[in-house]
Design a protein around this motif. Structure first.
Motif, short mmCIF file in Angstrom:
data_model
loop_
_atom_site.label_atom_id
_atom_site.label_comp_id
_atom_site.label_asym_id
_atom_site.label_seq_id
_atom_site.Cartn_x
_atom_site.Cartn_y
_atom_site.Cartn_z
N VAL A 72 113.02 -3.47 -16.14
CA VAL A 72 112.41 -4.49 -16.99
C VAL A 72 112.34 -5.78 -16.19
O VAL A 72 113.37 -6.33 -15.79
N ALA A 73 111.12 -6.26 -15.92
CA ALA A 73 110.93 -7.47 -15.13
C ALA A 73 110.11 -8.48 -15.93
O ALA A 73 109.06 -8.13 -16.49
N VAL A 74 110.59 -9.72 -15.97
CA VAL A 74 109.91 -10.75 -16.76
C VAL A 74 109.46 -11.88 -15.84
O VAL A 74 110.18 -12.29 -14.93
N ASP A 75 108.27 -12.34 -16.07
CA ASP A 75 107.68 -13.46 -15.33
C ASP A 75 108.37 -14.76 -15.77
O ASP A 75 108.29 -15.15 -16.93
N ASP A 76 109.06 -15.41 -14.82
CA ASP A 76 109.84 -16.61 -15.14
C ASP A 76 109.11 -17.88 -14.70
O ASP A 76 109.74 -18.92 -14.48
N SER A 77 107.78 -17.81 -14.58
CA SER A 77 107.02 -18.96 -14.10
C SER A 77 106.67 -19.91 -15.24
O SER A 77 106.77 -19.58 -16.42
N LYS A 115 108.21 -16.74 -7.46
CA LYS A 115 107.74 -16.52 -6.10
C LYS A 115 108.54 -15.42 -5.42
O LYS A 115 108.09 -14.79 -4.48
N SER A 116 109.78 -15.18 -5.92
CA SER A 116 110.64 -14.11 -5.41
C SER A 116 111.27 -13.37 -6.59
O SER A 116 111.15 -13.81 -7.74
N VAL A 117 111.97 -12.28 -6.28
CA VAL A 117 112.56 -11.42 -7.32
C VAL A 117 114.07 -11.59 -7.30
O VAL A 117 114.68 -11.70 -6.23
N ARG A 118 114.69 -11.59 -8.47
CA ARG A 118 116.15 -11.65 -8.55
C ARG A 118 116.60 -10.99 -9.84
O ARG A 118 115.81 -10.81 -10.78
N SER A 119 117.88 -10.62 -9.88
CA SER A 119 118.44 -10.02 -11.09
C SER A 119 118.40 -11.04 -12.22
O SER A 119 118.61 -12.24 -12.01
N LEU A 120 118.14 -10.56 -13.43
CA LEU A 120 117.99 -11.45 -14.57
C LEU A 120 119.34 -12.01 -14.99
O LEU A 120 120.25 -11.27 -15.36
N ASP A 121 119.46 -13.31 -14.92
CA ASP A 121 120.65 -14.00 -15.41
C ASP A 121 120.30 -14.79 -16.66
O ASP A 121 120.86 -14.60 -17.72
#
Length: 677
Positions: A72-77, A115-121
């Motif tokens: 599950v990946a969410v756009d944090d922009s 701009k980069s990927v990271r684990s959701l915190d």
């Protein structure tokens, strides 16, 4: 266990029994029933020792269930919050993470990306750019050998990176976009693209190209304006309708004064336009008072001449004229730097004029250079004349400190043809490149810079530099690294500024979403690069006088600081040493622009196509329950039972060693107790 091993074990058992019977039944004088018990103990001991020698291997199977992974990946922009979808995104993530059936079916892994990927915190939706393609590529690599469908919460508006539709073709996993954004189509004006040169020259006109877009069904009229401060320097009426949705506007503006000049392009909003942020865009140009004119003096034609001209003129601030020696003499006052290509006796008058006017030079030697002539000039060079040539490859001197050499290391660059032997410099010299032959580094310089009598000079020993520019393109698919290197060398030679102990590399202005990075080099009193210095930068906002200080850290041979994320405005800065009274100052400007606020709607068609082509499916933010049901019922994501086979040699079984020790001890004790020892 193999048949051969079973045979060995059987033989070992019989041998152990026969040996025990021989010792305690046939030969023993013990008459009581105790001899049978001792026979059993001896049989166990001998058989166990023989088993260790045979060392049979045993196999064991362990069964376990492996659930598929749900990514599950969410756009944090910033565009998500700008489209007012931040709360909806948070609710969907929470619903997916807390759904019992989904957790029973999948191992859920959550990520956020900008701009980069990271684990959701946590989600704060403050990323200034979104790179969907990089996120998909990363997931495709990490979960390449697993069953791992990807749920992508995004508006589909990518501002950085490759086209994610193309990247998704190389990913094996099904993709399920959850579309965050309004599907309603509104009438909207926007500035799609703005093209302008970064540098312009004083008293010249510079071109500006603007692409204006319109989305809507009604016929509308608007006005495009270009503002310089509070003055309109250009305006044009534009008309759009359902069939005419874009127009390219070209104009040119005057560069009347030196320095960084900022402009604002504006499309006058139409009635009830929902998003007017994308109606304006700022741009800047740096106005330079004049070009650096460089004379490339040569007495013969060679591919190096064209290469040097193209490389130097890749920077619009510089102009190169290729001249014969006699032609240069008639226009010597037009140039700030002279490049002497393979000088010979025909250059005698040229060098006399250069010496008389204290001009800086860049000398390039080769197979046809007259070294005896060169030895008799004022350039403080002495070469041994051998009339033999050799091919030399370059090795970069990492300790060169006159100017910053970055993004190029000359590894595997082709050799240059040069006179056999070295060149002696009669003035203090800084070597950029050393010669190497057959992979062995020599102490001879291939490219070096030196100064004397307030003049700067450089010498390149070797012809064939055109191969280097070609190699740079083969390595990076761009001439930029090589051109930048030559540009810095020319910049150093064409400037008569005094050498500084702190050199700073930065741009005069940055666009709103650019990476704002400033690099520096610090030299000790001997002008040797110091990798242990403590540097910091004091940044002052010229608009509100606020001041902040940041440390500058060593990274890849340069001290760098990343100032990305600071607000738009004019800034003055000072780079200083924290324990010495050494500092250098400068200024730059960040133009107002937020690419994440340029979108009014989600890119629905592209996200639907992404889901369909990957054998997944696209869902709107209100349909996430349907997505959950689809994932749970999809037979492709069934839990798989797997087994692990372990092969364990008997010698690793510690209990057998214990059994041998115990049986031997009991046998010894009984014999000792009964007086049989």
């Amino acid at each position: 266990m193999s048949t051969e091993t079973i045979i060995y074990i059987t033989i070992a058992g019989l041998a152990a029994l026969l040996l025990a019977l021989f010792q305690y039944i046939y030969k023993s004088k013990v008459k009581s029933n105790l001899k049978y018990f001792l026979t059993v103990l001896r049989t166990i001991s001998i058989f166990s020792i023989l088993l260790l020698l045979i060392n049979p291997k045993f196999e064991s199977l362990t069964f376990f269930d492996e659930k598929p992974t749900l990514v599950v990946a969410v756009d944090d922009s910033e565009s998500i919050s700008y489209l007012k979808q931040d709360e909806s995104a948070g609710n969907i993530i929470k619903a997916l993470e807390e759904n019992a059936e989904l957790n029973n079916r999948f191992n859920i892994e959550t990520y956020s990306f900008g701009k980069s990927v990271r684990s959701l915190d946590s989600l704060i939706f403050n990323e200034r750019q979104s790179n969907i393609s990089q996120a998909l590529k990363r997931f495709g690599e990490v979960y390449d050998n697993e069953t791992a469908p990807i749920v992508l919460l995004t508006d589909g508006n990518q501002t950085y990176g490759s086209d994610y539709s193309y990247v998704a073709k190389g990913i094996k996993q099904p993709i399920y976009p959850i579309i965050l954004g309004d599907s309603t189509i509104y009438s909207d004006l926007s500035i799609k693209q703005l093209n302008v040169n970064r540098y312009v020259f004083l008293k010249n006109r510079f071109p500006v190209e603007i692409i204006a877009n319109y989305s809507g069904l009604e016929a509308i009229t608007t006005e495009l304006k270009i503002w310089s401060g509070n003055s309109v320097v250009f305006r044009k009426m534009l008309q759009f309708d359902a069939s005419k949705t874009s127009e390219i506007i070209s104009t040119s503006l005057n560069a009347n004064s030196v320095g960084v000049k900022t402009y604002r392009v504006e499309l006058v909003p139409i009635a009830n336009e929902k998003n007017i942020v994308n109606n304006t865009k700022n741009f800047g140009v740096e106005v330079i008072d004049q070009k650096t004119n460089i004379a490339l003096v040569a007495d013969r034609l060679h591919p190096d001449l064209g290469t040097l001209k193209k490389s130097i003129e890749s920077n619009e601030q510089r102009s190169v004229s290729i001249l014969k020696p006699k032609d240069y003499l008639s226009s010597i006052n037009d140039f700030q730097l002279v490049i002497l290509y393979q000088p010979n006796s025909n250059f005698n008058t040229v060098l006399e004029e250069i010496k008389a006017q204290n001009l800086n030079t860049f000398t390039i030697t080769g197979a046809t250079t007259d070294l005896e002539f060169l030895n008799n000039t004022h350039l403080k060079l002495f070469a041994t004349v051998t009339n033999q040539t050799e091919d030399y490859q370059p090795i970069l001197n990492r300790n060169y400190n006159t100017f910053i050499v970055d993004n190029i290391d000359f590894v595997d660059y082709p050799p240059l043809k040069s006179e056999f032997g070295g060149l002696e410099f009669l003035a203090p010299t800084d070597v950029i490149l050393y010669k190497s032959i057959n992979g062995i580094k020599t102490d001879d310089a291939m490219l070096a810079t030196y100064e004397f009598n307030n003049m700067k000079h450089a010498v390149l020993l070797g012809e064939g530099i055109w191969r280097w520019r070609a190699q740079a393109y083969l390595d990076t698919e761009s001439f930029a690294d090589f051109d930048n290197f030559i540009g810095k060398l020319v910049q150093y030679l064409s400037s008569n500024k005094k050498r500084k102990r702190i050199n700073v590399d930065y741009k005069s202005f940055y666009n709103g979403n650019d990476d704002v990075s400033i690099s520096a080099q610090y030299f000790n009193k001997n002008y040797e690069f110091d990798a242990e210095a403590s540097l910091s930068i004091v940044l002052k906002n010229a608009n509100n006088d606020s001041t902040r200080e940041f440390p500058i850290l060593l990274n890849n041979g340069n001290y760098t600081v990343d100032l990305s994320g600071i607000e738009a405005g004019e800034y003055n800065f000072t780079v200083k040493h924290n324990s010495e009274a050494i500092a250098t100052s400068g200024s730059f400007q960040i133009l107002e622009y937020n690419v994440e606020q340029q979108f009014l709607n989600a890119d629905i068609d592209k996200l639907k196509s992404l889901g369909k082509n990957s054998e997944g499916g696209a869902y709107f933010s209100t349909e996430y329950n349907s997505l959950i049901k689809s994932l749970i019922s999809d037979n492709r994501y069934a839990t798989i039972q797997k087994s692990t086979k372990n092969i364990v040699p008997l010698i690793d079984w510690k209990y057998l060693l214990g059994l041998i020790a115990l049986s031997l001890f009991i046998e010894w004790f009984i014999r000792k107790y009964n007086g049989l020892i």
